[in-house]
Design an enzyme around this catalytic site. Structure first.
Site, short mmCIF file in Angstrom:
data_model
loop_
_atom_site.label_atom_id
_atom_site.label_comp_id
_atom_site.label_asym_id
_atom_site.label_seq_id
_atom_site.Cartn_x
_atom_site.Cartn_y
_atom_site.Cartn_z
CG ASP A 185 -10.76 4.26 4.64
OD1 ASP A 185 -9.89 3.48 5.08
OD2 ASP A 185 -10.50 5.41 4.27
CE LYS A 203 -3.64 2.71 1.44
NZ LYS A 203 -4.17 2.83 2.78
ZN LIG Z 1 -7.87 3.53 4.30
#
Ligand SMILES: [Zn+2]
Length: 409
Positions: free
Chosen positions: A320, A187
């Protein structure tokens, strides 16, 4: 050990229309038969039966962007929270995720290799996961916890390397470090963020050359990359560098959408966090440094996702969760429908398409012979009422890897 699910309509996650009176035969953790009862030869052994009660049978959902180890993203929390508390809270976060009908996740930062091991080895109830461990960030970027006061709020411990890296050599080394720590996906923060003190979501972070090195280094081990990306300059940098998925994708212009189509880049919108952040900003329950961004970008994000959807960009569901509360992941589906999807398309973005985004299409994402038995039951027809999936009470049964991990009936 055989399990037979019967008396329900099957929405198998391939895009097929529902199959009424479907049965699914599972042996241990593998789906052995999917179809109508009359063509099934039942093995002559004891079979556990699960009655779908005339409801709907769907694949376990996949959340392509969440944070199992997070409960709100406030820099100052790291000052007060003992490290172990994050892990104990994660136990509940993972339970809530399963409870919501999500059996696979891609953790976009914070969950480490031990968390994954604990679930894989069966010590803890949780979704099967791909972890990114530590997101890569430039100095002063979205994952730099250094405050202007000079205090550094970062958490690091063995197994969780620091985030900060700069320059070709620096990012190469950091990528290797994160892979050494057990990352299944790398990421990268390619723009600023909403909930960060030092930057703005519009501004790019990392150069294309740095990003290319990260992508290449990960590719040596067949590992994909995901980019936290709000502003369009950072989005374009990421696509140019060959990043696999754009997370959030707040400011998309026509050119970036065309680039995504040309490169086969996945888009992982997170509509629900934008909505809840805006609500929090309005009610004043958000740190001061996040308010302005949160009020501004929900609408911009939704319009971008609409445009991308219309243009045919491949969209995988993300939430999220962790920035927002855990366990309401599937509320994202109705928000995807607000952005233009039909309920079936929204379901696919959280099943088949998400499994492809993770590269796990051979294992999960659809109910087909040979796949892992990750299955949920729901009372209400989600094609008529996709919102119903957003309430975990409407999902009485969750099966992961052939095991019933939630049962309200
Ligand atoms: Zn995130």
């Amino acid at each position: 050990m055989y399990t037979l699910i019967h008396n329900g309509s099957l929405i198998d996650g391939t895009g097929n229309q529902p199959l009424n009176d479907a049965v699914i035969l599972i042996k241990n953790n593998i789906i052995k038969y999917v179809g109508l009862e009359e063509s099934l030869n039942l093995p002559e052994t004891k079979i556990r039966k699960i009655d779908a009660n005339g409801g709907y049978i769907l694949p376990g959902f996949i959340d392509s962007h969440l944070h199992l180890m997070s409960n709100g993203f406030k820099f100052e929390d790291t000052m007060y929270t003992p490290l172990s508390l994050y892990f104990y809270k994660a136990v509940e976060n993972m339970r809530l995720t399963i409870n919501a009908g999500v059996t696979t996740v891609r953790d976009a930062g914070l969950a480490d290799y031990g968390v994954k091991m604990a679930v894989d080895q069966g010590f803890l109830l949780g979704p099967r996961m791909q972890i990114s461990v530590t997101p890569l960030s430039i100095t002063g970027g979205h994952f730099d916890y250094w405050l202007k006061s000079g205090f550094d709020m970062k958490t690091s411990y063995p197994g969780y390397p620091g985030s900060i890296c700069d320059g070709i050599d620096g990012v190469q080394r950091k990528t290797r470090e994160v892979l050494r720590a057990g990352a299944d996906v790398v990421k990268v923060m390619v723009t600023g963020g909403v909930m960060s003190a030092n930057d703005r979501p519009e501004f790019p972070q990392f150069t294309v050359d740095e990003l290319k090195v990260i992508v290449k280094e990960a590719s040596y081990r067949n590992i994909k990359t995901m980019a936290h990306a709000h502003g369009v300059a950072g989005i374009k940098n990421a696509i140019k560098a060959g990043i696999h998925s754009i997370e959030h994708g707040t400011y998309l212009d026509q050119e970036s959408i065309t680039m995504m189509l040309d490169n086969g880049t996945y888009l992982v919108p997170t509509l629900i966090v934008m909505k809840i952040n805006r609500e929090r900003a309005e009610s004043g329950s958000m740190p001061v440094y996040g308010i302005e961004d949160a009020l501004r970008i929900e609408d911009i994000h939704r319009r971008s996702i609409k445009k991308a959807y219309k243009a045919g960009v491949t969209i995988a569901m993300g939430t999220d969760s962790g920035v927002i509360e855990h366990g309401i992941n599937l509320q994202e589906l109705s928000l995807l429908c607000d952005a233009g999807m039909k309920p079936m398309e929204a379901i696919l973005s959280g099943t088949k398409v998400a499994s492809e985004c993770l590269g796990w299409q051979d294992k999960v994402g659809t109910i087909e012979t040979g796949k892992l038995a990750d299955i949920i039951l729901t009372k209400i027809n989600p094609l008529k009422n996709v919102e119903s999936l957003g309430n975990p009470n409407n999902i009485p049964v969750v099966i992961k890897d052939g095991k019933v991990v939630k049962n309200l009936q």
